[in-house]
Enzyme design. Structure first.
Site, PDB file in Angstrom:
ATOM      1  N   TYR A  36      -3.036  -5.013   6.090  1.00  0.00           N
ATOM      2  CA  TYR A  36      -2.746  -5.768   7.014  1.00  0.00           C
ATOM      3  C   TYR A  36      -3.620  -5.746   8.267  1.00  0.00           C
ATOM      4  O   TYR A  36      -3.851  -6.624   8.996  1.00  0.00           O
ATOM      5  CB  TYR A  36      -1.303  -5.946   7.466  1.00  0.00           C
ATOM      6  CG  TYR A  36      -0.154  -6.176   6.703  1.00  0.00           C
ATOM      7  CD1 TYR A  36      -0.621  -6.675   5.333  1.00  0.00           C
ATOM      8  CD2 TYR A  36       1.078  -6.133   6.728  1.00  0.00           C
ATOM      9  CE1 TYR A  36       0.462  -6.822   4.309  1.00  0.00           C
ATOM     10  CE2 TYR A  36       2.147  -6.179   5.880  1.00  0.00           C
ATOM     11  CZ  TYR A  36       1.701  -6.545   4.508  1.00  0.00           C
ATOM     12  OH  TYR A  36       2.673  -6.825   3.740  1.00  0.00           O
TER      13      TYR A  36
ATOM     14  N   HIS B  32       1.455  -0.268  -2.713  1.00  0.00           N
ATOM     15  CA  HIS B  32       1.440  -1.902  -2.324  1.00  0.00           C
ATOM     16  C   HIS B  32       1.521  -2.653  -3.435  1.00  0.00           C
ATOM     17  O   HIS B  32       2.187  -3.838  -3.488  1.00  0.00           O
ATOM     18  CB  HIS B  32       0.296  -1.968  -1.575  1.00  0.00           C
ATOM     19  CG  HIS B  32       0.271  -3.413  -0.994  1.00  0.00           C
ATOM     20  ND1 HIS B  32      -0.311  -3.506   0.472  1.00  0.00           N
ATOM     21  CD2 HIS B  32       1.118  -4.573  -0.796  1.00  0.00           C
ATOM     22  CE1 HIS B  32       0.026  -4.805   0.973  1.00  0.00           C
ATOM     23  NE2 HIS B  32       0.789  -5.518   0.468  1.00  0.00           N
TER      24      HIS B  32
END
Length: 382
Positions: free
Chosen positions: A58, A133
């Site tokens: 991010y 992730h």
């Protein structure tokens, strides 16, 4: 900005081999908040949120860390989660450069460096929850798994990466055609032993981070049920949490049943974007009945199903509105069933089937057998 909350703290518990604890039922997702990230996290903490969810991919760890320092809330009261190794390692530089979101640092095999980088960027000594992730270990698996992003989701965001048209001249859905082609390529080329070896090494690095005190708990993200079952064969410590796309239209009952049996908590993402895209009449009717927003209805559906949520928002009003679902209304059994009936097995973010295709005993898994038998029929007919 100090803490100022009278709202309740509800939690979702987990109890797996090697880990026992709980995660706040509502957290703030931070993906895509960009310049609003610090203020949004600070506002959330002031309202009463105690879970902030981030990821190395991010690019906002510094903003999240700054919000924590500004908040006045003691660090030990804040549950910080982050995610690492988003990409598979790709040796060929040209292929790597052509791969969506590829980051040579944030790759499988580089777990230790990723963990240290997260802590450095956040300005923290530890995170509460560290997640893998996604499970992809090859360019082919990664490309097939992330394919849903490029259709409804990116079209809604008006992203230049969006794929069009939806419908081909012969009436076929382009998404279904590409999905089948990607799956066929993966099945032809997959190294199942190699895929398992990479997953084992990644998880071993996560277990080491836990033993080294760099996190309190470890878990996974975007793992299908079959992969959780596979982990029982090699994990010394089982994942506490699985963070996945989960909505009434992609309700994943098999995954939820498997996680419940194993003691793993489920954290749902994707509720907000899905609601914006769907504009579903059933959800709207239920929202009007309770004088709530459609987003609040979906978050409450998650909560009553024992699922934690991490909605993201840059609006303080929406952040507060999302948090209020913890105690200000309850869906009836009838309305829960109406939402359950929306199931279409249709993801907008991450397709679990490519990863299932890399498992050694994939033919023993009902999901994969159904895929082979019906050849994506349910997807093509949508």
């Amino acid at each position: 900005m100090g803490q100022s909350t009278t709202l309740p703290q509800k939690q979702i518990t987990f109890h797996v081999k090697g880990q026992k604890g709980a995660i706040p039922a509502i957290g703030l997702g931070t993906v895509g908040l960009n310049e609003k990230c610090t203020d949004s996290c600070a506002a959330a903490l002031a309202i009463g949120y105690r879970h902030l969810d981030a990821a190395l991919s991010y690019g906002n760890h510094q903003d999240v860390g700054e919000a924590i320092r500004q908040s006045g809330v003691p660090r030990e009261e804040i549950f910080v989660s982050t995610k690492i190794v988003f990409c598979p390692y790709i040796a060929d530089q040209n292929e790597a450069e052509a791969t969506w979101l590829y980051d040579a640092v944030n790759t499988k095999g580089n777990e230790a460096a990723c963990i240290d980088l997260c802590l450095e960027q956040l300005g923290l000594d530890y995170v509460d929850l560290l997640l893998v992730h996604n499970p992809t270990v090859s360019r082919e698996e990664y490309g097939a798994a992330c394919l849903p992003h490029f259709f409804e989701l990116f079209q809604h965001k008006q992203s230049p990466s969006a794929i069009r048209p939806d419908i081909l001249p012969d009436g076929s859905r382009l998404r279904s055609v590409l999905r089948k082609a990607k799956m066929d390529e993966l099945v032809r080329t997959v190294d199942k032993e190699g895929a398992l070896s990479i997953r084992k090494k990644t998880w071993a690095a996560m277990e080491k981070a836990l033993s080294d005190g760099k996190c309190k708990f470890i878990g996974v993200s975007n793992y299908p049920a079959a992969l959780l079952e596979e982990m029982k064969t090699y994990a010394t410590i089982m994942p506490a949490v699985n963070q996945v796309e989960l909505t009434p239209w992609f309700a994943r009952q098999r995954l939820r049943d498997t996680a419940s049996r194993l003691g793993i908590a489920i954290v749902a993402y994707g509720s907000g974007q899905t609601m914006s895209i769907r504009k579903d009449e059933t959800v709207q009717e239920i929202a009007e009945k309770y004088d709530k927003s459609p987003m609040q209805v979906i978050l409450r559906w998650n909560l009553q199903g024992g699922i934690a949520s991490i909605p993201n928002s840059g609006s303080p009003d929406h952040i507060r509105e999302n948090y209020s679902v913890l105690d200000d209304f309850e869906l009836s059994d009838e309305d829960m069933n109406r939402l359950n009936d929306l199931e279409e097995n249709y993801p907008l973010y991450w397709d679990p089937m490519p990863t299932i295709a890399t498992i050694k005993d994939r033919d023993d898994h009902e999901e994969y057998c159904n895929y082979r038998m019906y050849n994506c029929q349910s997807w093509q007919d949508r």
